[in-house]
Write an enzyme that holds these catalytic residues in place. Structure first.
Site, PDB file in Angstrom:
ATOM      1  N   LYS A   1      21.370  11.079  15.445  1.00 60.08           N
ATOM      2  CA  LYS A   1      20.127  12.079  15.709  1.00 60.08           C
ATOM      3  C   LYS A   1      18.881  11.200  15.625  1.00 60.08           C
ATOM      4  O   LYS A   1      17.783  11.528  16.005  1.00 60.08           O
ATOM      5  CB  LYS A   1      20.382  13.315  14.896  1.00 60.08           C
ATOM      6  CG  LYS A   1      21.472  14.268  15.240  1.00 60.08           C
ATOM      7  CD  LYS A   1      21.743  15.318  14.202  1.00 60.08           C
ATOM      8  CE  LYS A   1      23.020  16.077  14.661  1.00 60.08           C
ATOM      9  NZ  LYS A   1      23.590  16.985  13.646  1.00 60.08           N
TER      10      LYS A   1
ATOM     11  N   GLN B   1      22.890  18.819   7.430  1.00 61.15           N
ATOM     12  CA  GLN B   1      24.060  18.390   7.941  1.00 61.15           C
ATOM     13  C   GLN B   1      25.496  18.921   7.475  1.00 61.15           C
ATOM     14  O   GLN B   1      25.258  19.033   6.067  1.00 61.15           O
ATOM     15  CB  GLN B   1      24.148  16.831   8.049  1.00 61.15           C
ATOM     16  CG  GLN B   1      25.432  16.272   8.957  1.00 61.15           C
ATOM     17  CD  GLN B   1      25.362  16.593  10.278  1.00 61.15           C
ATOM     18  OE1 GLN B   1      24.430  16.371  10.796  1.00 61.15           O
ATOM     19  NE2 GLN B   1      26.608  17.110  10.868  1.00 61.15           N
TER      20      GLN B   1
ATOM     21  N   ASP C   1      18.490  23.997  14.164  1.00 61.62           N
ATOM     22  CA  ASP C   1      19.911  23.985  14.521  1.00 61.62           C
ATOM     23  C   ASP C   1      20.169  25.467  14.898  1.00 61.62           C
ATOM     24  O   ASP C   1      21.445  25.607  15.359  1.00 61.62           O
ATOM     25  CB  ASP C   1      20.759  23.817  13.083  1.00 61.62           C
ATOM     26  CG  ASP C   1      21.453  22.317  13.269  1.00 61.62           C
ATOM     27  OD1 ASP C   1      21.700  21.811  14.500  1.00 61.62           O
ATOM     28  OD2 ASP C   1      22.035  21.855  12.320  1.00 61.62           O
TER      29      ASP C   1
END
Ligand code: NAP
Length: 297
Positions: free
Chosen positions: A56, A100, A123
């Site tokens: 990312k 994450q 997200d």
């Protein structure tokens, strides 16, 4: 493979969208605007998480975004993490961020996700964004379902009026994509069947699918007899299988038995190189939207 079967090239499509995003960033720079800034919070030393976050960050560099990485040891307390999230929420330099997953067991994932400011939740995991998605309001769509929509759109795959069968009902893939495919939109307007481990006679459902989206995490589970001729098959599954002939010692397998299923399809995604590359594009697009305040004004 039959000449009319189209292999969906997620890698090429991802490159196309990344260069579009890079162009947008250049325009922003020329107009004297701040470039989008994505941050990631990484806890512990889980190998896969390290790789995902590194990819990312690399993608951010590629398109000209700024990025920040906040690392914590495995034994970080929930409060310490919540404090960091508060700080990032208040930091105007950061447009969007991700935490994450997975997190260590002593930390409540729900508490962490719920503490992310919805306007920075690129997200799309915060309940406010999920609720907005269900109501077809502006929102950040979670990366994997958003990536699937972008692939369907890129290949101009007709979805209106089609029967879409989704196998798997996880919060990050199966459930949201089932809602998105049923929404009044394009892609969308499908009649959707959502299957899971308690579904009886799964084959009776999959064999009726015009569009089959599989996200269950069982390598090569979907076989040719479960597919209708001419179906569009989107394989989200990604499982590492030991393979001594590979340098890495493993190979990635999807949930679909590709070699026997592909000849029956009109479109199919390979694994790897199908859905996977699109998830990062989706995250970058959400961050661009966050920087432009397109979702939360
Ligand atoms: P998950 O949380 O592991 O859930 C699996 C789902 O499959 C559950 O809803 C489960 O039903 C269902 N299921 C299991 N066995 C089944 C069976 N025999 N028949 C019908 N349904 C069954 O799933 P996930 O997190 O969405 O991940 C699924 C796969 O996608 C994994 O391989 C993962 O690595 C991959 N993935 C790939 C990407 C990508 O970027 N390519 C992104 C995310 C995930 P119940 O709810 O009843 O238990």
């Amino acid at each position: 493979m039959p000449p009319n079967m189209i292999l969906i090239d997620g890698k090429a499509v991802a490159s196309f969208f990344k260069s579009q995003i890079a162009n947008e960033v250049n325009k922003m720079k020329k107009q004297g605007m701040k470039v989008p800034h994505l941050a990631a919070v990484l806890v512990g030393n889980n190998g896969s998480s390290e790789t995902y976050v590194a990819n990312k960050v690399k993608a951010c560099e590629l398109v000209g975004f700024e990025s920040s990485l906040f690392r914590f040891d495995d034994d970080v307390s929930e409060n310490e993490l919540l404090e960091k999230i508060k700080e990032i929420n208040a930091n105007d330099a950061i447009d969007g961020y991700i935490v994450q997953l997975p997190l260590p067991k002593h930390i409540s994932v729900d508490k962490i996700i719920n503490s992310i400011k919805p306007s920075k939740d690129v997200d799309g995991f915060h309940p406010e964004n999920t609720g907005r998605m269900v109501k077809n309001l502006p929102c950040y769509i979670a990366a994997t379902p958003f990536g699937i929509l972008k692939l369907l759109e890129y290949y101009k795959i007709e979805t209106k009026g089609k029967h879409c069968v989704v196998v798997g009902r996880s919060n990050i893939v199966g459930s949201p994509i089932s809602i998105l495919m049923a929404r009044d939109g394009n892609p969308g307007n499908c009649t959707v069947t959502l299957c899971h481990s308690k579904t009886e006679k799964l084959i009776d459902h999959t064999a009726k699918a015009d569009i089959l989206i599989v996200a269950l995490g069982k390598p090569e589970f979907i076989t040719a007899d479960m597919i209708k001729d001419g179906a569009v098959v989107i394989d989200v599954g990604l499982t590492r299988m030991p393979n001594a002939n590979k340098k890495s010692g493993f190979e990635l397998k999807g949930d679909v038995k590709f070699d026997e299923v592909a000849p029956k399809c009109s479109f199919i995604t390979p694994v790897p190189g199908g859905v996977g590359p699109m998830t990062i594009v989706a995250l970058l697009e959400n961050t661009l939207k966050a920087a432009r305040k397109e979702v939360y004004f």
